[in-house]
Design a protein around this motif. Structure first.
Motif, PDB file in Angstrom:
ATOM      1  N   ARG A  27      10.525  34.949  41.991  1.00 15.87           N
ATOM      2  CA  ARG A  27      10.986  33.970  42.975  1.00 15.87           C
ATOM      3  C   ARG A  27      10.590  32.563  42.526  1.00 15.87           C
ATOM      4  NH1 ARG A  27      12.011  35.152  48.610  1.00 15.87           N
ATOM      5  NH2 ARG A  27      10.938  37.123  48.234  1.00 15.87           N
ATOM      6  N   MET A  28      11.483  31.603  42.709  1.00 17.27           N
ATOM      7  CA  MET A  28      11.276  30.242  42.251  1.00 17.27           C
ATOM      8  C   MET A  28      11.367  29.239  43.403  1.00 17.27           C
ATOM      9  SD  MET A  28      10.659  30.464  39.047  1.00 17.27           S
ATOM     10  CE  MET A  28      10.851  31.590  37.653  1.00 17.27           C
ATOM     11  N   ILE A  29      10.758  28.081  43.173  1.00 12.29           N
ATOM     12  CA  ILE A  29      10.826  26.952  44.099  1.00 12.29           C
ATOM     13  C   ILE A  29      11.685  25.866  43.440  1.00 12.29           C
ATOM     14  CG2 ILE A  29       9.504  25.151  45.285  1.00 12.29           C
ATOM     15  CD1 ILE A  29       9.038  27.906  46.443  1.00 12.29           C
ATOM     16  N   GLY A  30      12.488  25.166  44.243  1.00 15.02           N
ATOM     17  CA  GLY A  30      13.446  24.222  43.689  1.00 15.02           C
ATOM     18  C   GLY A  30      13.096  22.761  43.891  1.00 15.02           C
ATOM     19  N   HIS A  31      13.800  21.915  43.144  1.00 12.71           N
ATOM     20  CA  HIS A  31      13.694  20.454  43.257  1.00 12.71           C
ATOM     21  C   HIS A  31      15.061  19.880  42.895  1.00 12.71           C
ATOM     22  CE1 HIS A  31      11.559  16.605  43.290  1.00 12.71           C
ATOM     23  NE2 HIS A  31      12.270  16.261  42.223  1.00 12.71           N
ATOM     24  N   PHE A  32      15.414  18.760  43.515  1.00  8.48           N
ATOM     25  CA  PHE A  32      16.725  18.145  43.265  1.00  8.48           C
ATOM     26  C   PHE A  32      16.570  16.647  43.076  1.00  8.48           C
ATOM     27  CE2 PHE A  32      20.456  15.886  45.033  1.00  8.48           C
ATOM     28  CZ  PHE A  32      21.420  16.325  44.142  1.00  8.48           C
ATOM     29  N   THR A  33      17.337  16.105  42.150  1.00 11.77           N
ATOM     30  CA  THR A  33      17.379  14.658  41.990  1.00 11.77           C
ATOM     31  C   THR A  33      18.792  14.222  41.643  1.00 11.77           C
ATOM     32  OG1 THR A  33      16.418  12.746  40.860  1.00 11.77           O
ATOM     33  CG2 THR A  33      16.765  14.696  39.540  1.00 11.77           C
ATOM     34  N   ASP A  34      19.173  13.074  42.181  1.00  8.64           N
ATOM     35  CA  ASP A  34      20.466  12.489  41.858  1.00  8.64           C
ATOM     36  C   ASP A  34      20.298  10.995  41.596  1.00  8.64           C
ATOM     37  OD1 ASP A  34      19.865  11.760  44.429  1.00  8.64           O
ATOM     38  OD2 ASP A  34      21.834  12.196  45.273  1.00  8.64           O
ATOM     39  N   SER A  35      19.238  10.651  40.861  1.00  5.93           N
ATOM     40  CA  SER A  35      18.960   9.261  40.531  1.00  5.93           C
ATOM     41  C   SER A  35      20.052   8.697  39.621  1.00  5.93           C
ATOM     42  CB  SER A  35      17.603   9.147  39.835  1.00  5.93           C
ATOM     43  OG  SER A  35      17.648   9.787  38.567  1.00  5.93           O
ATOM     44  N   ASP A  36      20.097   7.393  39.526  1.00  5.40           N
ATOM     45  CA  ASP A  36      21.105   6.741  38.685  1.00  5.40           C
ATOM     46  C   ASP A  36      20.975   7.163  37.228  1.00  5.40           C
ATOM     47  OD1 ASP A  36      22.063   5.429  40.904  1.00  5.40           O
ATOM     48  OD2 ASP A  36      21.013   3.542  40.501  1.00  5.40           O
ATOM     49  N   VAL A  37      19.739   7.308  36.752  1.00  8.64           N
ATOM     50  CA  VAL A  37      19.511   7.732  35.367  1.00  8.64           C
ATOM     51  C   VAL A  37      20.117   9.105  35.122  1.00  8.64           C
ATOM     52  CG1 VAL A  37      17.735   8.411  33.701  1.00  8.64           C
ATOM     53  CG2 VAL A  37      17.432   6.338  35.060  1.00  8.64           C
ATOM     54  N   VAL A  38      19.871  10.013  36.052  1.00  8.59           N
ATOM     55  CA  VAL A  38      20.398  11.376  35.922  1.00  8.59           C
ATOM     56  C   VAL A  38      21.916  11.376  35.987  1.00  8.59           C
ATOM     57  CG1 VAL A  38      20.563  13.599  37.114  1.00  8.59           C
ATOM     58  CG2 VAL A  38      18.326  12.536  36.740  1.00  8.59           C
ATOM     59  N   LEU A  39      22.483  10.675  36.945  1.00  8.40           N
ATOM     60  CA  LEU A  39      23.940  10.679  37.118  1.00  8.40           C
ATOM     61  C   LEU A  39      24.651  10.084  35.906  1.00  8.40           C
ATOM     62  CD1 LEU A  39      24.169   9.673  40.884  1.00  8.40           C
ATOM     63  CD2 LEU A  39      24.669  11.914  39.899  1.00  8.40           C
ATOM     64  N   GLN A  40      24.085   9.041  35.325  1.00  7.00           N
ATOM     65  CA  GLN A  40      24.711   8.439  34.146  1.00  7.00           C
ATOM     66  C   GLN A  40      24.844   9.468  33.020  1.00  7.00           C
ATOM     67  OE1 GLN A  40      22.430   5.634  31.606  1.00  7.00           O
ATOM     68  NE2 GLN A  40      24.087   4.174  31.984  1.00  7.00           N
ATOM     69  N   TYR A  41      23.820  10.289  32.865  1.00  6.66           N
ATOM     70  CA  TYR A  41      23.818  11.308  31.805  1.00  6.66           C
ATOM     71  C   TYR A  41      24.718  12.495  32.133  1.00  6.66           C
ATOM     72  CZ  TYR A  41      21.886  15.210  29.021  1.00  6.66           C
ATOM     73  OH  TYR A  41      21.737  16.306  28.217  1.00  6.66           O
ATOM     74  N   ILE A  42      24.565  13.047  33.341  1.00  2.51           N
ATOM     75  CA  ILE A  42      25.287  14.283  33.644  1.00  2.51           C
ATOM     76  C   ILE A  42      26.782  14.045  33.861  1.00  2.51           C
ATOM     77  CG2 ILE A  42      23.206  15.287  34.638  1.00  2.51           C
ATOM     78  CD1 ILE A  42      24.470  15.009  37.397  1.00  2.51           C
ATOM     79  N   ASN A  43      27.156  12.792  34.103  1.00  2.87           N
ATOM     80  CA  ASN A  43      28.576  12.478  34.296  1.00  2.87           C
ATOM     81  C   ASN A  43      29.240  11.984  33.014  1.00  2.87           C
ATOM     82  OD1 ASN A  43      28.168  13.053  36.978  1.00  2.87           O
ATOM     83  ND2 ASN A  43      28.081  10.932  37.654  1.00  2.87           N
ATOM     84  N   SER A  44      28.527  12.023  31.895  1.00  2.00           N
ATOM     85  CA  SER A  44      29.010  11.376  30.672  1.00  2.00           C
ATOM     86  C   SER A  44      29.873  12.286  29.805  1.00  2.00           C
ATOM     87  CB  SER A  44      27.828  10.888  29.844  1.00  2.00           C
ATOM     88  OG  SER A  44      27.146  11.976  29.252  1.00  2.00           O
ATOM     89  N   ASN A  45      30.582  11.658  28.901  1.00  2.00           N
ATOM     90  CA  ASN A  45      31.380  12.392  27.916  1.00  2.00           C
ATOM     91  C   ASN A  45      30.518  13.161  26.932  1.00  2.00           C
ATOM     92  OD1 ASN A  45      34.320  11.798  28.335  1.00  2.00           O
ATOM     93  ND2 ASN A  45      33.580   9.681  28.235  1.00  2.00           N
ATOM     94  N   ASP A  46      29.284  12.661  26.686  1.00  2.00           N
ATOM     95  CA  ASP A  46      28.432  13.284  25.673  1.00  2.00           C
ATOM     96  C   ASP A  46      27.555  14.408  26.210  1.00  2.00           C
ATOM     97  OD1 ASP A  46      29.429  11.667  23.716  1.00  2.00           O
ATOM     98  OD2 ASP A  46      27.745  10.254  23.716  1.00  2.00           O
ATOM     99  N   LEU A  47      27.643  14.697  27.502  1.00  2.00           N
ATOM    100  CA  LEU A  47      26.784  15.741  28.075  1.00  2.00           C
ATOM    101  C   LEU A  47      26.955  17.071  27.356  1.00  2.00           C
ATOM    102  CD1 LEU A  47      24.870  16.833  30.327  1.00  2.00           C
ATOM    103  CD2 LEU A  47      26.941  17.352  31.644  1.00  2.00           C
ATOM    104  N   GLU A  48      28.187  17.487  27.137  1.00  2.00           N
ATOM    105  CA  GLU A  48      28.447  18.799  26.537  1.00  2.00           C
ATOM    106  C   GLU A  48      27.910  18.883  25.102  1.00  2.00           C
ATOM    107  OE1 GLU A  48      29.578  21.465  27.944  1.00  2.00           O
ATOM    108  OE2 GLU A  48      30.189  20.637  29.862  1.00  2.00           O
ATOM    109  N   ARG A  49      27.800  17.749  24.426  1.00  2.00           N
ATOM    110  CA  ARG A  49      27.245  17.735  23.062  1.00  2.00           C
ATOM    111  C   ARG A  49      25.728  17.691  23.071  1.00  2.00           C
ATOM    112  NH1 ARG A  49      25.540  13.523  19.782  1.00  2.00           N
ATOM    113  NH2 ARG A  49      26.421  11.946  21.185  1.00  2.00           N
ATOM    114  N   LEU A  50      25.162  16.856  23.960  1.00  2.00           N
ATOM    115  CA  LEU A  50      23.725  16.632  23.937  1.00  2.00           C
ATOM    116  C   LEU A  50      22.917  17.720  24.629  1.00  2.00           C
ATOM    117  CD1 LEU A  50      23.715  12.796  24.661  1.00  2.00           C
ATOM    118  CD2 LEU A  50      23.145  13.903  22.492  1.00  2.00           C
ATOM    119  N   ALA A  51      23.410  18.233  25.756  1.00  2.00           N
ATOM    120  CA  ALA A  51      22.631  19.204  26.534  1.00  2.00           C
ATOM    121  C   ALA A  51      22.234  20.439  25.718  1.00  2.00           C
ATOM    122  CB  ALA A  51      23.389  19.598  27.793  1.00  2.00           C
ATOM    123  N   PRO A  52      23.147  21.042  24.938  1.00  2.00           N
ATOM    124  CA  PRO A  52      22.748  22.231  24.173  1.00  2.00           C
ATOM    125  C   PRO A  52      21.755  21.950  23.053  1.00  2.00           C
ATOM    126  CG  PRO A  52      25.146  22.115  24.429  1.00  2.00           C
ATOM    127  CD  PRO A  52      24.599  20.791  24.835  1.00  2.00           C
TER     128      PRO A  52
END
Length: 701
Positions: A276-301
């Motif tokens: 069982r796990m405990i969660g945390h969530f963030t939607d800061s500007d820094v995070v959104l800039q990265y996760i919404n980017s064209n390079d996410l699919e290249r960089l994340a892996p």
């Protein structure tokens, strides 16, 4: 702050001359002060990241001769909260003499054990793997930090060339190497080859800086980080975009939070397939800039570069392929869409383990993702407790900043998979994990308690938190909640103002539980009130409020709790705090007694219905909880005293005398009853526990 604030744009200058002056010439105290203010800025180093030290001259207790002693953050510590108890004191000369018996890279693990033979201070924390990195350098004060800007330089393609471009001949550079004795030798060699340098960049890892005094060391660290940060920002401006520009449009903030609250229990359930796990969530500007980017699919892996990052975030995140307009209300349909992605992640993690494991590698660990990305919405993390998952989230934000900087400089590079594996499954790291204290009975669980602003509800929340649970306190009085929240440590509790007679208010409380901790496992309905009147004086208003708070409130709490618990697929507990008065017929009690009886029978009905979901429903019946109970602050006490022909002050003794054990019942006693049901009696449902000192006429059977 007494001194003139230095002009830094990318780090916080926190040195206070007055505070430092009070420490006098105590170099260890000044080193701890420097450590704490460095650790207060997450751009400089994250929780548990980096290491700091100082060297002093002390009297050897065996020879009475003066010897140099190095004081350094101990294993597993955090510089931001470092105290004397968290450091190790070692004879510097003994540590350096280990060079005479060092047998090369294959000898690294043995060397760690030998650090204990260099201990000067017998109250020392266990020395960390970084100890020789500080000990083999000659400086009085040393910082080893993981600043985002420096790791961006360290993780950039052509890092050595970039280091030279930024600092010229004033900074050294050593290629990536796993921390240990040999890396200490490499730092020593780098300094000998480049006398006069102010610091060293460690490839893919971090920064070493130093000074003759704690303040000089602090300023050196800040100046080096500031220079790197300015260089990166200049490069970003020249490039004109970050992460290849925007691919996905973020939802408005309220919609993001709504989506996250809906999705978190499902993600939590999927991440909890092993534990069982405990969660945390963030939607800061820094995070959104990265996760919404064209390079996410290249960089994340590619994964993170700094060892401290991926030790907490796993080698790479899971990116969800869900549209921002995805309908998340159909749990079965959403889970059907998500399950293959989780199965694939676990499969790939197992392959990563199988491909890179050594003959003596520890067994494969939980293969579920720690970091989960939902483009357009935000970033989730899941780990064994709130602190660990929050810190993992923070570390991935650091990793985002590193990727952002490295991509602006040249191109981001991550550690080779074998190097990453050897860090993650290092036997020394495994030993550190094995030394962790045993988890408490309710660790990894989230509890929501109504009426938790004081009295019985607060006592229940205290007990559940003491036993390891995260708690969400709810009450109608925010001032009570704020005061109650201050009694808990960080990462333990949250609160939500909640009127249990309003379905929408209950929904907001569960939303808070989901956003803060990932869901809910235990719900305790403790909110209540009591009205003691004869039949002819009981009004419709009296009747309605008792039914709405006690009965309707319990119904709606249970209904919404079950919806969350079913999303998680991990079962759960619902506890009704009812009363002896639901079982015993007494005078002047028609409204309250009827409502309490309804609570009790509703619990039995729910237990019968929800057993297939592994959701257990039980009841605790208090009686005579006068001391510390909110109910007894009002007219109820006067009504009861009048019924028994005694004064209000005589009530505690009266109630104690009438039970079989002749005991006063306290809120903590009710809390113990709740804990017994949720923490010990894990195969009980549909039960009633009487916590009343023994009232024969209230015996259930």
């Amino acid at each position: 702050m007494s001194n003139t604030v230095k002009n830094f744009n990318y780090v916080d200058y926190l040195w206070d001359d007055e505070k430092a002056a009070k420490l006098g010439d105590d170099q260890v105290a000044l080193f701890l002060y420097r450590s704490n203010i460095l650790g207060a800025d997450l751009r400089i180093t994250n929780y548990g990241g980096g290491n700091t030290s100082c060297k002093t001259i002390e009297k050897d207790p065996l020879t009475d001769e003066e010897v140099e002693v190095m004081w350094i953050k101990g294993s597993g510590g955090d510089i931001g909260t470092l105290t004397k108890a968290g450091i190790a004191g070692l004879y510097t000369e003994r540590l350096r003499n280990l060079k005479n018996i060092y047998g090369g890279l294959a000898d690294e693990d043995r060397m760690v054990g030998l650090f204990n033979h260099c201990i000067y201070d017998l109250d020392s924390k266990a020395p960390s793997i970084d100890t020789p990195l500080h000990g083999l350098l000659p400086f009085k004060h040393i910082d080893h930090l993981h600043p985002d800007a420096l790791i961006a330089v360290a993780a950039a393609k052509d890092s050595e060339k970039v280091t030279k471009e930024i600092w010229g001949d004033t900074m050294g550079w050593v290629p990536w190497q796993r921390p240990g004795f040999d890396l200490g030798l490499q730092l020593e060699k780098c300094l000998n080859d480049n006398p006069g340098i102010r610091g060293i960049v460690l490839g893919s890892h971090g920064l070493f800086t130093w000074g003759d005094t704690s303040y000089e060391c602090y300023m050196n660290s800040l100046e080096v980080i500031e220079t790197a940060s300015e260089y990166i920002e200049k490069k970003i401006k020249e490039k004109g975009s970050v992460f290849g520009g925007q691919k996905v449009q973020s939802l408005p903030k309220d919609e993001r939070r709504e989506k996250a609250a809906q999705l978190m229990p499902m993600l939590r359930g999927l991440c909890s397939s092993e534990n069982r796990m405990i969660g945390h969530f963030t939607d800061s500007d820094v995070v959104l800039q990265y996760i919404n980017s064209n390079d996410l699919e290249r960089l994340a892996p590619m994964g993170t570069s700094c060892p401290d990052h991926f030790l907490r975030t796993k080698i790479q995140p899971l990116v969800l392929h869900l549209d921002t307009n995805e309908d998340l209300s159909d749990t079965a349909a959403v889970l059907e869409k998500l399950k293959p992605a989780f199965e694939q992640y676990r499969k790939e993690y197992q392959a990563y383990y199988d491909t890179h494991k050594r003959d003596n590698s520890p067994a494969v660990r939980d293969a579920n993702p720690v970091i989960i990305i939902y483009p357009g919405v935000g970033m989730f993390s899941f780990a064994k407790n709130k602190q660990t998952t929050r810190v993992a989230n923070e570390f991935y934000v650091n990793a985002i900043n590193v990727m952002r900087g490295a991509e602006a400089i040249t191109e981001y590079t991550s550690l080779p998979r074998q190097e990453a594996f050897d860090i993650e499954y290092w036997l020394l790291e495994e030993a550190k994990l094995q030394r962790m204290p045993k988890e408490k009975p309710l660790s990894r669980k989230v509890a929501l308690v109504t009426g938790a602003g004081g009295g019985i509800g607060k006592a229940i929340a205290d007990k559940l938190a003491e036993q390891g649970a995260n708690v969400v306190l709810t009450d109608i009085a925010e001032d009570r909640l704020q005061e109650a929240l201050e009694t808990y440590g960080r990462d333990t509790a949250a609160y939500a103002v909640c009127d249990v007679t309003q379905s929408s208010s209950i929904a907001e409380a569960y939303k808070k539980a989901c956003l803060e901790f990932g869901g809910v496992d235990i719900v305790v309905h403790s909110a209540g009130l009591a009205i003691s009147k004869p039949l002819e004086e009981t009004t419709e208003k009296d009747w309605d409020i008792l039914q709405n708070v006690l009965v309707k409130g319990q119904f709606e709490l249970a209904k919404q709790a079950v919806a969350v618990m079913r999303k998680q697929g991990q079962g759960g507990d619902f506890i009704s705090i009812a009363s002896k008065n639901g079982l015993v017929s007494g005078p002047n009690n028609v409204g309250y007694g009827t409502a309490k009886a309804a609570q009790q029978h509703m619990a039995r009905l729910l237990a019968a219905e929800l057993g297939g979901d592994k959701i257990r429903v039980n009841t605790v019946n208090p009686d005579g909880v006068i001391v510390g109970s909110k109910i007894w602050e009002g007219d109820w006490a006067e009504g009861r005293a009048k019924t028994y022909g005694i004064t209000v002050e005589e009530l505690p003794a009266h109630y104690a005398k009438r039970n079989l054990l002749n005991e006063i019942i306290y809120p903590k006693d009710i809390a113990n009853g709740v804990f017994a049901l949720v923490g010990i009696l894990d195969k009980s449902t549909g039960n009633i526990i009487n916590v009343d000192g023994g009232m024969a006429n209230a015996f259930v059977r």
